[in-house]
Design an enzyme around this catalytic site. Sequence first.
Site, short mmCIF file in Angstrom:
data_model
loop_
_atom_site.label_atom_id
_atom_site.label_comp_id
_atom_site.label_asym_id
_atom_site.label_seq_id
_atom_site.Cartn_x
_atom_site.Cartn_y
_atom_site.Cartn_z
N LYS A 1 -0.89 8.68 -9.43
CA LYS A 1 -1.34 7.73 -8.41
C LYS A 1 -2.41 6.82 -9.00
CE LYS A 1 -2.99 7.79 -3.60
NZ LYS A 1 -3.40 8.70 -2.49
N GLU B 1 3.99 13.78 -1.16
CA GLU B 1 2.72 13.97 -1.85
C GLU B 1 2.15 15.34 -1.46
OE1 GLU B 1 -1.53 11.52 -2.00
OE2 GLU B 1 -0.47 11.74 -0.11
N CYS C 1 1.49 7.30 -0.90
CA CYS C 1 0.70 7.32 0.33
C CYS C 1 -0.16 6.07 0.51
CB CYS C 1 -0.16 8.59 0.35
SG CYS C 1 -0.85 9.01 1.98
#
Length: 528
Positions: A346, A286, A397
């Site tokens: 995301k 990321e 994440c």
Amino acid sequence: MSTTIAPADVPESAPAPARAPGLRWLLRPAAAALSGLLLFLSFPPRPLWWLALPAFALLGWTLSGRRLRAGFGLGYLAGLGFLLPLLVWTGEEVGPVPWLALAAVEALFVAAVGLGVAAVSRLPAWPVFVAAVWVLGEAARARVPFGGFPWGKIAFGQADGVFLPLAAVGGTPVVGFAVALCGFGLFELVRQVRRRGRARGPLLAAGLSVLVPVAGALSALPLVSDAAQDGTATVAAVQGNVPRLGLDFNSQRRAVLDNHANRTKELAADVKAGRAPQPDFVLWPENSSDIDPYANPDAYEVIDEAVREVNAPTVIGAVIAPETGKLRNTLIQWDPRRGPVAEYDKRHVQPFGEYIPMRSFVRIFNSDVDRVRRDFGPGHEVGVFDLAGTKVGLATCYEAAFDWAVRDTVTHGAQLITVPSNNATFGRSEMTYQQLAMSRVRAVEHSRSVVVPVTSGVSAVIRPDGEIVAETRLFTPDVLVEKVPLRSSLTPATRMGTLPEALLVAVAVAGLGWAAARSVRARRARTA
């Protein structure tokens, strides 16, 4: 806090004990805080998963038989003892106010659990209901406010423990329930033994509360396998590192991009020289390109050149900045011949990190909110890339903490999971190890290899049985190249989804309802 039993809160009346002299009134508050501290110590990077059992046993002693408001207060102290040290990394670069505020708010959920424990602690087989109440608290904390914050789920501290196989049975809720049940059962077993087994039924129930979770974990071992079902894939995880620690790593965006591109080129050179195997695909972390490659031709060329040299499809973590609207935290599938061919945005962006709720109010307490000048917006599609014939599930994440965000990728066909992350803003804190443990739990939960590329570490390759087969050091440029098994079968946890959690929540609600009904009947009997 007083230990007197309030008739309104319990089903039967009891004489009020005399107040203990001196400082003995501090004993239970200190025990509550200590139980929370023991829970914290059971989490990575320490391999002390078993400390969760005495933590719950001590919490059971602290809360058993208390009044409801005492249970709330003692539960809050336990929550602070647990979450203050667990979440200290949240203040790594922005000072103590966000850390203290987050821990104070999240501890309210543990306080509510403490109230619930006090309410059901006089029911028959109370450890079952109390453990279910703990799961209820975790379920609520994982959903509200702002989409929830499941960090610190008990299951995430059990990656090295005997209860880990239960993740394949019913996910993190079942692991958490088993640990809590065993711990509370341990307290009840000791209490019954000290009473010399005057009632065999309660003694037997207490023993079963300890033995059944352990037996269940052992019986679930056949579900844990790292055997390849769909062959293997050779995967490379690139850790380019950042120029320096801290929030201002974002100001060094080009250096971060160059670091990852250079490490990829070095890998390509090693492959050509026979020092490394040719990867089937490559994974960047990321934020490995915080420069939008669509809007910046130089960034596009740096990425494209690195991908062409390594000659493998590569997942690039990028920040996409459209002319209008919100930013996007995007993973781009980059083909060595065709360039960008697919994207994943995301879905669960981080509140107070990637977007600022109630910005004007929060600014009163911490001006660092204005470091996030433009909010990120969430994506809406499940992320699964086809990389050289391998279906790779994507959880970026923070999403690894959420059950649904990882499970969705597997139910959409993922044979392997990747969790590209950026932990540079949290320095050398325990945060990266806590997050890595989540990925180990997810590997067992869904019986998938999990690859974790991180900008600054710790990057890792995890097999479907939760074993880490390769990992990097913090703040060190590196690349991991490993052959991992691919799997397509679904564990019971993957198939059932939220059902185990819903059943445990139902047990908790039933227990609370039963306790409330007993209290009402007792009150009516006294006033009749």
